[in-house]
Motif scaffolding. Structure first.
Motif, short mmCIF file in Angstrom:
data_model
loop_
_atom_site.label_atom_id
_atom_site.label_comp_id
_atom_site.label_asym_id
_atom_site.label_seq_id
_atom_site.Cartn_x
_atom_site.Cartn_y
_atom_site.Cartn_z
N PRO A 1 57.18 28.44 51.69
CA PRO A 1 56.66 28.54 50.08
C PRO A 1 55.37 28.06 50.01
O PRO A 1 54.76 27.10 50.84
N ILE A 2 54.20 28.85 48.66
CA ILE A 2 53.34 27.94 48.94
C ILE A 2 52.38 27.87 47.29
O ILE A 2 53.17 28.59 46.51
N ASP A 3 51.67 27.16 46.75
CA ASP A 3 51.79 26.92 45.84
C ASP A 3 50.91 28.01 45.49
O ASP A 3 49.45 28.39 45.90
N LYS A 4 50.93 28.38 43.60
CA LYS A 4 50.36 30.15 43.41
C LYS A 4 48.87 29.54 43.12
O LYS A 4 47.68 30.60 43.13
N ASP A 5 48.26 28.08 42.90
CA ASP A 5 46.84 27.80 43.07
C ASP A 5 45.99 28.57 44.18
O ASP A 5 45.42 28.39 44.08
N ASP A 6 46.83 28.69 44.99
CA ASP A 6 45.91 29.42 46.73
C ASP A 6 46.70 30.42 46.55
O ASP A 6 45.80 30.67 47.51
N ILE A 7 46.43 30.93 45.40
CA ILE A 7 46.50 32.44 45.52
C ILE A 7 44.83 32.78 45.30
O ILE A 7 44.64 32.61 44.23
N VAL A 8 43.99 33.87 45.80
CA VAL A 8 43.78 34.38 45.48
C VAL A 8 43.89 36.23 45.42
O VAL A 8 44.82 36.31 46.48
N LYS A 9 42.99 37.16 44.88
CA LYS A 9 43.28 38.34 45.35
C LYS A 9 42.04 38.84 46.38
O LYS A 9 41.12 38.51 46.59
N GLY A 10 42.95 39.92 47.01
CA GLY A 10 42.47 40.72 48.17
C GLY A 10 42.50 41.79 48.00
O GLY A 10 43.54 42.16 48.00
N TYR A 11 41.66 42.68 48.69
CA TYR A 11 41.07 44.27 49.00
C TYR A 11 41.59 44.34 50.68
O TYR A 11 41.04 44.20 51.14
N GLU A 12 42.37 45.27 50.77
CA GLU A 12 42.79 45.41 52.16
C GLU A 12 41.90 46.95 52.69
O GLU A 12 42.03 47.79 52.46
N LEU A 13 40.65 46.54 53.77
CA LEU A 13 39.99 47.04 54.55
C LEU A 13 40.33 48.16 56.03
O LEU A 13 40.53 49.11 55.24
N SER A 14 41.53 47.64 55.93
CA SER A 14 41.94 47.65 57.65
C SER A 14 43.71 47.21 57.37
O SER A 14 43.51 46.15 56.99
N LYS A 15 44.51 47.22 58.24
CA LYS A 15 45.32 46.58 58.25
C LYS A 15 45.25 44.93 58.90
O LYS A 15 44.34 44.69 59.90
N GLY A 16 45.01 44.70 57.98
CA GLY A 16 46.09 42.77 57.72
C GLY A 16 44.23 41.96 57.97
O GLY A 16 43.73 40.74 58.41
N SER A 17 43.59 43.24 57.50
CA SER A 17 41.21 42.52 57.32
C SER A 17 41.04 42.43 56.09
O SER A 17 41.48 43.82 55.61
N TYR A 18 40.94 41.92 54.90
CA TYR A 18 40.79 41.59 53.89
C TYR A 18 39.76 40.97 53.39
O TYR A 18 38.84 40.03 53.94
N VAL A 19 39.29 41.64 52.03
CA VAL A 19 37.99 41.13 51.31
C VAL A 19 38.90 40.44 50.59
O VAL A 19 39.21 40.85 49.66
N LEU B 1 38.40 37.73 46.82
CA LEU B 1 38.15 38.09 45.75
C LEU B 1 38.31 36.63 44.71
O LEU B 1 40.03 36.93 44.55
N ASP B 2 37.62 36.19 43.94
CA ASP B 2 37.69 35.03 43.12
C ASP B 2 38.56 35.47 42.32
O ASP B 2 37.33 36.46 41.60
N GLU B 3 38.93 35.26 40.88
CA GLU B 3 38.77 35.33 39.20
C GLU B 3 37.11 35.99 39.08
O GLU B 3 37.23 36.66 38.05
N GLU B 4 37.00 34.56 39.33
CA GLU B 4 35.41 34.24 38.18
C GLU B 4 33.73 35.33 39.06
O GLU B 4 33.58 36.40 38.57
N GLU B 5 34.34 35.86 40.34
CA GLU B 5 33.58 36.93 41.02
C GLU B 5 34.23 38.25 40.01
O GLU B 5 33.27 39.46 40.41
N ILE B 6 35.17 38.91 40.22
CA ILE B 6 35.98 39.82 39.63
C ILE B 6 35.32 40.32 38.36
O ILE B 6 34.45 40.80 37.61
N GLU B 7 35.35 38.84 37.15
CA GLU B 7 34.38 38.77 36.12
C GLU B 7 33.19 38.61 35.97
O GLU B 7 33.01 39.43 34.49
N ALA B 8 32.29 38.63 36.95
CA ALA B 8 30.97 38.79 36.84
C ALA B 8 30.48 40.39 36.92
O ALA B 8 29.49 41.29 36.80
N VAL B 9 31.63 41.10 37.44
CA VAL B 9 31.02 42.56 37.60
C VAL B 9 30.18 42.88 36.31
O VAL B 9 31.45 43.04 35.15
N LYS B 10 29.48 43.53 36.18
CA LYS B 10 28.91 43.67 34.63
C LYS B 10 29.20 45.17 34.71
O LYS B 10 28.82 45.89 35.25
#
Length: 290
Positions: A56-74, A76-85
């Motif tokens: 079990p982990i703390d929810k504050d330690d969770i960020v969003k990730g996009y899977e580029l390949s098996k087991g490899s993620y980029v 992104l935190d909420e501020e970076e996503i929100e900053a998309v123009k």
């Protein structure tokens, strides 16, 4: 009107900008929700965020990730996503107008009410509403809603405007993939006449209040019975229509349509075995009481 708008921004038509607010036009119905229960203890089941090998982990330690390949993620935190123009975050630009009936029903997803943000916006709002009504057109544009850019349609509705979220083309399955095996032969003219007569008899104006969720009512009755039974199993006795029970009976389509037009319940072939089945169900309780 709700105290808080779902979206605030402006509708832009060429050089005209109309400040508006958007509110959900629908709400959840009176559905019955269930919890998962651990039967031996009677306690509700809870869900935890768990990382394999860590636990079990703390929810504050969770960020969003996009899977580029098996087991490899980029990551992104909420501020970076929100900053998309995206211009559509604050502006709905009407880029095209189409006939009101041109958009297939498959593309409609969810409606929202659009209201003028203030009295200064009301005049331009009313002009746009009446222009759409008189031309019988629907305005199309794109708008950032629910964290993504949505294709939307704007149409008049009574004294106001309704914005309807549309599905993109790649979100709709091609009908041909499902209907390819349906025959193309023309139906018998007499059968078609009977079907049209039945449709004409049952035609009328749509009123959503005429329809009710009978399944939810049945569930609530079952829950009430179960509560009174103090844990004992309760089975609702719902009798199926005779035609549904007799799966082997093939009802003649012409006879069924004629019976429907005449006001009878069904064709005689589907009625023959139903009384015997009903009689047997009534005798069984009598034996138990004896």
């Amino acid at each position: 009107m709700p105290a808080r708008a779902y979206w605030k921004g402006q509708i832009r038509l060429a050089l005209v900008s109309i400040p508006v607010e958007i509110y959900p036009a629908t709400r959840s119905g009176a559905s019955v929700s269930f919890r998962q229960i651990h039967e031996p203890s009677g306690k509700p089941v809870k869900y935890e965020k768990v990382v394999p090998g860590i636990g079990p982990i703390d929810k504050d330690d969770i960020v969003k990730g996009y899977e580029l390949s098996k087991g490899s993620y980029v990551l992104l935190d909420e501020e970076e996503i929100e900053a998309v123009k995206l211009e559509s975050k604050r502006t709905l630009e009407l880029v095209q107008f189409v006939d009101a009936g041109e958009i297939d029903i498959l593309y409609y997803e969810k409606p929202y009410y659009v209201v003028p943000a203030d009295e200064l916006a009301e005049e331009a709002y009313i002009v746009l509403r009446e222009a759409l009504r008189r031309t019988r057109k629907v305005g199309l544009g794109q708008l950032a809603l629910r964290g993504e850019e949505q294709l939307v349609a704007l149409r008049p509705c009574g004294k106001g405007l309704v914005l309807e979220v549309l599905r993109y083309a790649d979100e709709v399955n091609r009908a041909a993939n499902y209907f390819r095996d349906v025959g193309a032969a023309k139906p018998d003219a007499d059968l078609l006449d009977l079907a049209e007569t039945l449709i004409d008899r049952k035609s009328g104006r749509f009123d959503a209040s005429d329809y009710h969720n009978h399944y939810v009512d049945a569930l609530k009755r079952l829950i009430a019975k179960k509560a009174k039974a103090k844990g004992r199993k309760v089975l609702e006795d719902v009798e199926e229509p005779a035609a549904a029970r007799e799966g082997s009976n093939v009802i003649d389509l012409m006879a069924a349509l004629k019976a429907s037009v005449d006001g009878r319940k069904t064709a005689p072939a589907a009625k023959t075995k139903a009384p015997a089945r009903k009689a047997s169900t009534r005798r069984a309780p009598a034996k138990k009481r004896a």
